[in-house]
Design a protein around this motif. Structure first.
Motif, PDB file in Angstrom:
ATOM      1  N   UNK A  23       0.852  -1.192   0.000  1.00 42.36           N
ATOM      2  CA  UNK A  23       0.000   0.000   0.000  1.00 42.36           C
ATOM      3  C   UNK A  23       0.891   1.246   0.000  1.00 42.36           C
ATOM      4  N   UNK A  24       0.253   2.393  -0.053  1.00 41.01           N
ATOM      5  CA  UNK A  24       0.919   3.669   0.179  1.00 41.01           C
ATOM      6  C   UNK A  24       0.389   4.259   1.476  1.00 41.01           C
ATOM      7  N   UNK A  25       1.292   4.727   2.329  1.00 41.85           N
ATOM      8  CA  UNK A  25       0.899   5.400   3.566  1.00 41.85           C
ATOM      9  C   UNK A  25       1.025   6.904   3.374  1.00 41.85           C
ATOM     10  N   UNK A  26      -0.035   7.622   3.716  1.00 41.34           N
ATOM     11  CA  UNK A  26      -0.054   9.077   3.629  1.00 41.34           C
ATOM     12  C   UNK A  26      -0.067   9.646   5.037  1.00 41.34           C
ATOM     13  N   UNK A  27       1.052  10.273   5.436  1.00 38.05           N
ATOM     14  CA  UNK A  27       1.198  10.839   6.782  1.00 38.05           C
ATOM     15  C   UNK A  27       1.007  12.345   6.728  1.00 38.05           C
ATOM     16  N   UNK A  28       0.248  12.871   7.680  1.00 41.83           N
ATOM     17  CA  UNK A  28       0.123  14.319   7.869  1.00 41.83           C
ATOM     18  C   UNK A  28       1.101  14.713   8.967  1.00 41.83           C
ATOM     19  N   UNK A  29       2.150  15.448   8.610  1.00 35.57           N
ATOM     20  CA  UNK A  29       3.233  15.699   9.567  1.00 35.57           C
ATOM     21  C   UNK A  29       2.730  16.412  10.816  1.00 35.57           C
ATOM     22  N   UNK A  75      -2.388   9.530  12.569  1.00 33.23           N
ATOM     23  CA  UNK A  75      -1.407  10.387  11.891  1.00 33.23           C
ATOM     24  C   UNK A  75      -1.515  10.329  10.377  1.00 33.23           C
ATOM     25  N   UNK A  76      -2.449   9.537   9.857  1.00 36.61           N
ATOM     26  CA  UNK A  76      -2.560   9.468   8.411  1.00 36.61           C
ATOM     27  C   UNK A  76      -3.523   8.396   7.957  1.00 36.61           C
ATOM     28  N   UNK A  77      -3.384   8.027   6.682  1.00 40.24           N
ATOM     29  CA  UNK A  77      -4.311   7.113   6.041  1.00 40.24           C
ATOM     30  C   UNK A  77      -3.551   6.094   5.205  1.00 40.24           C
ATOM     31  N   UNK A  78      -4.212   4.964   4.985  1.00 37.12           N
ATOM     32  CA  UNK A  78      -3.684   3.933   4.096  1.00 37.12           C
ATOM     33  C   UNK A  78      -4.390   4.063   2.752  1.00 37.12           C
ATOM     34  N   UNK A  79      -3.597   4.188   1.683  1.00 38.92           N
ATOM     35  CA  UNK A  79      -4.116   4.371   0.335  1.00 38.92           C
ATOM     36  C   UNK A  79      -3.776   3.167  -0.532  1.00 38.92           C
ATOM     37  N   UNK A  80      -4.468   3.045  -1.650  1.00 41.60           N
ATOM     38  CA  UNK A  80      -4.061   2.060  -2.642  1.00 41.60           C
ATOM     39  C   UNK A  80      -2.606   2.321  -3.033  1.00 41.60           C
ATOM     40  N   UNK A  81      -1.887   1.266  -3.364  1.00 44.49           N
ATOM     41  CA  UNK A  81      -0.474   1.401  -3.705  1.00 44.49           C
ATOM     42  C   UNK A  81      -0.312   2.312  -4.912  1.00 44.49           C
ATOM     43  N   UNK A  82       0.562   3.314  -4.743  1.00 45.85           N
ATOM     44  CA  UNK A  82       0.837   4.253  -5.822  1.00 45.85           C
ATOM     45  C   UNK A  82       2.296   4.176  -6.232  1.00 45.85           C
ATOM     46  N   UNK A  83       2.797   5.259  -6.762  1.00 45.15           N
ATOM     47  CA  UNK A  83       4.177   5.274  -7.223  1.00 45.15           C
ATOM     48  C   UNK A  83       5.187   5.296  -6.101  1.00 45.15           C
ATOM     49  N   UNK A  84       4.791   5.751  -4.916  1.00 43.11           N
ATOM     50  CA  UNK A  84       5.678   5.822  -3.761  1.00 43.11           C
ATOM     51  C   UNK A  84       5.044   5.085  -2.581  1.00 43.11           C
ATOM     52  N   UNK A  85       5.864   4.427  -1.761  1.00 47.55           N
ATOM     53  CA  UNK A  85       5.289   3.752  -0.586  1.00 47.55           C
ATOM     54  C   UNK A  85       4.834   4.722   0.497  1.00 47.55           C
TER      55      UNK A  85
END
Length: 288
Positions: free
Chosen positions: A214-220, A261-271
């Motif tokens: 997956x891709x993890x999206x963190x909000x700093x 601290x963030x969300x789990x997204x479908x796998x994209x170009x960056x982890x």
């Protein structure tokens, strides 16, 4: 010399047993009769993991706590430890610290080995535990739509390291980290993926993302920190805090104090995405 990540990749072809979990976790998970054994091993070297001249009692504490933290990320109950010890320095003081930390966690010393050698002191510890929940959680179960959570603030160990170097201030967080065993056991039945943060949040989050596909999206700004605000980016890349990083289904609340601290997204170009973009520079600590 190859990098740590390259060596681990080359070892995956050898570690074919299911208990090795493709070396994506910090622990082996071994089915044994009616029980599931959790096994982990960490090593520490002078000048890398602890400072020359540091109190050996604190070194013993960190050696045990860092291994128990790996068990915590599997929701395991510790059963005992095996010590690999290189003689040198104040060995009696190390033994005193070892007794203190094992008493604190109520974990027995089961055995190990001692050696004499020259050069920087290297220490190892194997920790054994039993699963309190099955299936045993891994780094590899995060799903798109999950929330990404952290049990507590980052950066305390960094400030403690600096205080220890300076010889003034509070260095306890670096010298004597805590293994979050109770939190790990509470989380194990609920999480989709989990690991401890030992090498830096950004690096460890990228490892969890790759293991889960997956891709993890963190909000700093959502990440709790123990440092001044102008050192937030450093806190996200420094290690040794041993907080638990985990993913939960969107409709599930954590059973222990934690911050989303963030969300789990479908796998994209960056982890890993930090505030919407791939973070630049060194993400955390890697050997080699």
């Amino acid at each position: 010399m190859i990098t740590e990540s390259a060596l681990i990749q080359s070892l995956r072809a050898i570690a074919a047993h299911p208990a090795a979990r493709n070396l994506d976790d910090d622990c082996a998970v071994l089915e044994f009769g009616a029980e599931t054994l959790i096994i982990t091993h960490d090593a520490m070297a002078a000048g890398i993991h602890f400072l020359p001249g540091q109190d050996p009692a604190d070194i013993a504490w960190k050696l045990v706590a860092s291994n128990l933290s790996d068990l915590a990320a599997k929701g395991a109950e510790p059963l005992g430890v095996l010590l690999g010890y290189q003689l040198g320095g104040d060995d009696a003081r190390f033994v005193a610290g070892l007794r203190e930390v094992l008493d604190h966690y109520q974990v027995p010393l089961l055995g190990g080995d001692t050696i004499g050698a020259t050069g920087a002191q290297v220490l190892g510890l194997t920790a054994l535990g039993r699963a309190t929940h099955r299936p045993v959680p891994s780094r590899g179960g995060g799903q798109a739509g999950d929330g990404l959570w952290l049990t507590g603030p980052l950066g305390a160990a960094m400030l403690g390291f600096e205080a220890l170097q300076a010889g003034t201030g509070d260095s306890l967080a670096y010298r004597r980290p805590q293994a979050l065993l109770a939190q790990g056991q509470a989380l194990a039945p609920l999480v989709t993926a989990i690991m401890d943060v030992s090498d830096g949040l950004l690096l460890d989050a990228s490892r969890l993302a790759r293991a889960s596909g997956v891709t993890l999206a963190i909000t700093s700004a959502a990440v709790p920190i123990a440092t001044p605000e102008d050192r937030r980016d450093e806190a996200l890349r420094w290690g040794d805090d041993y907080q638990l990083l985990f993913t939960l289904p969107a409709d599930t609340a954590p059973p222990c104090p934690a911050q989303r601290i963030g969300d789990v997204l479908e796998q994209g170009g960056e982890p890993l995405l930090l505030d919407g973009v791939a973070p630049l520079g060194k993400l955390g600590y890697e050997h080699g």
